[in-house]
Design a protein around this motif. Sequence first.
Motif, PDB file in Angstrom:
ATOM      1  N   GLY A  34       6.747 -16.646   5.307  1.00  0.00           N
ATOM      2  CA  GLY A  34       7.283 -17.136   4.042  1.00  0.00           C
ATOM      3  C   GLY A  34       6.928 -16.215   2.897  1.00  0.00           C
ATOM      4  N   SER A  35       7.400 -16.574   1.710  1.00  0.00           N
ATOM      5  CA  SER A  35       7.170 -15.741   0.530  1.00  0.00           C
ATOM      6  C   SER A  35       5.692 -15.644   0.215  1.00  0.00           C
ATOM      7  N   PHE A  36       5.206 -14.412   0.075  1.00  0.00           N
ATOM      8  CA  PHE A  36       3.780 -14.235  -0.199  1.00  0.00           C
ATOM      9  C   PHE A  36       3.415 -14.700  -1.598  1.00  0.00           C
ATOM     10  N   SER A  37       4.384 -14.753  -2.493  1.00  0.00           N
ATOM     11  CA  SER A  37       4.086 -15.219  -3.847  1.00  0.00           C
ATOM     12  C   SER A  37       3.738 -16.695  -3.879  1.00  0.00           C
ATOM     13  N   SER A  38       4.057 -17.424  -2.799  1.00  0.00           N
ATOM     14  CA  SER A  38       3.712 -18.838  -2.718  1.00  0.00           C
ATOM     15  C   SER A  38       2.321 -19.067  -2.133  1.00  0.00           C
ATOM     16  N   LEU A  82       0.819  -1.211   0.000  1.00  0.00           N
ATOM     17  CA  LEU A  82       0.000   0.000   0.000  1.00  0.00           C
ATOM     18  C   LEU A  82       0.857   1.267   0.000  1.00  0.00           C
ATOM     19  N   LEU A  83       2.000   1.222   0.705  1.00  0.00           N
ATOM     20  CA  LEU A  83       2.825   2.427   0.831  1.00  0.00           C
ATOM     21  C   LEU A  83       3.809   2.588  -0.320  1.00  0.00           C
ATOM     22  N   HIS A  84       4.368   1.472  -0.794  1.00  0.00           N
ATOM     23  CA  HIS A  84       5.465   1.582  -1.745  1.00  0.00           C
ATOM     24  C   HIS A  84       5.228   0.830  -3.054  1.00  0.00           C
ATOM     25  N   GLY A  85       4.139   0.089  -3.143  1.00  0.00           N
ATOM     26  CA  GLY A  85       3.936  -0.721  -4.339  1.00  0.00           C
ATOM     27  C   GLY A  85       4.827  -1.959  -4.292  1.00  0.00           C
ATOM     28  N   GLY A  86       4.824  -2.714  -5.362  1.00  0.00           N
ATOM     29  CA  GLY A  86       5.645  -3.918  -5.404  1.00  0.00           C
ATOM     30  C   GLY A  86       5.443  -4.655  -6.706  1.00  0.00           C
ATOM     31  N   ALA A  87       6.097  -5.796  -6.827  1.00  0.00           N
ATOM     32  CA  ALA A  87       6.019  -6.591  -8.042  1.00  0.00           C
ATOM     33  C   ALA A  87       4.580  -7.058  -8.281  1.00  0.00           C
ATOM     34  N   PHE A  88       4.259  -7.226  -9.540  1.00  0.00           N
ATOM     35  CA  PHE A  88       2.903  -7.630  -9.925  1.00  0.00           C
ATOM     36  C   PHE A  88       2.492  -8.938  -9.268  1.00  0.00           C
ATOM     37  N   VAL A  89       3.419  -9.876  -9.155  1.00  0.00           N
ATOM     38  CA  VAL A  89       3.070 -11.184  -8.634  1.00  0.00           C
ATOM     39  C   VAL A  89       2.604 -11.106  -7.181  1.00  0.00           C
ATOM     40  N   TYR A  90       3.135 -10.148  -6.415  1.00  0.00           N
ATOM     41  CA  TYR A  90       2.709 -10.005  -5.024  1.00  0.00           C
ATOM     42  C   TYR A  90       1.312  -9.398  -4.939  1.00  0.00           C
ATOM     43  N   ALA A  91       1.050  -8.404  -5.784  1.00  0.00           N
ATOM     44  CA  ALA A  91      -0.294  -7.820  -5.810  1.00  0.00           C
ATOM     45  C   ALA A  91      -1.318  -8.857  -6.246  1.00  0.00           C
ATOM     46  N   ALA A  92      -0.970  -9.655  -7.250  1.00  0.00           N
ATOM     47  CA  ALA A  92      -1.878 -10.699  -7.710  1.00  0.00           C
ATOM     48  C   ALA A  92      -2.114 -11.737  -6.617  1.00  0.00           C
ATOM     49  N   SER A  93      -1.069 -12.087  -5.897  1.00  0.00           N
ATOM     50  CA  SER A  93      -1.212 -13.051  -4.803  1.00  0.00           C
ATOM     51  C   SER A  93      -2.127 -12.512  -3.722  1.00  0.00           C
ATOM     52  N   ARG A 143      10.484 -13.960 -11.335  1.00  0.00           N
ATOM     53  CA  ARG A 143      11.542 -14.643 -10.601  1.00  0.00           C
ATOM     54  C   ARG A 143      11.159 -14.892  -9.139  1.00  0.00           C
ATOM     55  N   SER A 144       9.913 -14.656  -8.816  1.00  0.00           N
ATOM     56  CA  SER A 144       9.472 -14.869  -7.438  1.00  0.00           C
ATOM     57  C   SER A 144       9.258 -16.352  -7.179  1.00  0.00           C
ATOM     58  N   PRO A 145       9.565 -16.812  -5.976  1.00  0.00           N
ATOM     59  CA  PRO A 145       9.375 -18.245  -5.659  1.00  0.00           C
ATOM     60  C   PRO A 145       7.921 -18.663  -5.779  1.00  0.00           C
TER      61      PRO A 145
END
Length: 397
Positions: free
Chosen positions: A337-341, A287-298, A394-396
């Motif tokens: 753990g990684s949120f992309s997982s 919310l504050l800084h944004g991030g990679a698309f895969v994290y938002a999608a997750s 490249r996210s896990p």
Amino acid sequence: MSTSSVPRPESPAKFAPARPAVVRRPPSGLLPALALFTAVRLAGVAVVVVANHAMGHPLVKNLAHLWDARWYLHIAAHGYGDLITITRRGAVQTDWAFFPLYPGLVRALTTILPLTPGKAALAVAWTAAVVAAWGVYRIGDHLYGPSVATALVALWAVLPQSVELTVAYTESLFSALAAWSLYCLLKGRWLWAGVLATLAGLSRPSGFAVAAAVLVAGAYEAVRRRGRVPAGLWAGCLLAPLGWLGYVLWVGQRTGSLLHGYFEVQSAWDSRFDFGRGSLLLLKSLLLHGGAFVYAASLVIVAVGILLFCLLCLDRAPLALVVFAGVLLLVVLGGSGSFSSKPRFLLPAFPLLIPLACALVRSWRSRPAQAMVVVGALTVVSLLFGAYVVAVARSPL
């Protein structure tokens, strides 16, 4: 004394033709549903191959050698205790974090067939995915009929994270064992439900979700019937957690800390239950800084999962399905753990799709064109997102 009830030698019943043997046929909609599922997943493989070609990667190698898949292949080839990595923070990651059923099946397949470990791993995963879809269909058919069952399989096939069903991961195997264990619970086959829950507990760390469903459903049934339940119920409940507990205790014994050793191994992988602290920190960062698309999608996938769980509860779904989906959702929300997982941890939670499947069938009957557009859009999103996370991001996983 009347003799009208005494059979006579010339009674027609004596010469009545024998009844033909009952031939059990598969449910009428099962084969089309499995064909649809297979077609979607093969399309997913094709899109990944095209994406790999566009990115200059080997066409299919990453399907069998992606992230955790490399650990499973190494375990299948060399056993446990042979591979470690050291992270930048000095944590020692070992292969004991990975449960044994999947690499064991891969090892067995390479022993009896001339297959490389990678091809054997894909064969196990793809076969298990079809078996899982079969189990999902049987649950939907048992509860709501063939139309909802077909919609349930279709929706499961086009989830954004369903690409995990076509890579060498354990989600396919776990989903198959979970689906059939839950089906056995719904049919009152307690012993089979316990056996399958044991195997599910040997396939993934989240395998205890199936055991929890068996135990809660068994306890509810025992209370409802005041303890007058078949012996198979007690046997199934006793067996259900043994797979998961057995492996956790085995790792604990190997590490020298029987009760805590496995959880220490998982901590090295940054995998622990932190009551949602990591998830909240990620949400704040996005919310504050944004991030990679895969994290938002997750994040969107997990949020939708929460909404679907609420709908599942409001629909008063069978207790076993609610417990299974609820435990998996709790692991996703409360685990670090990684949120992309996170999305792949929710992939086996197919009961969450039941409210959507029922709504899709109602829509199909009244507005088939709109329903077709919705399914088509979900399919396109699923195929493209799957190709992105496998070939581009490249996210896990």
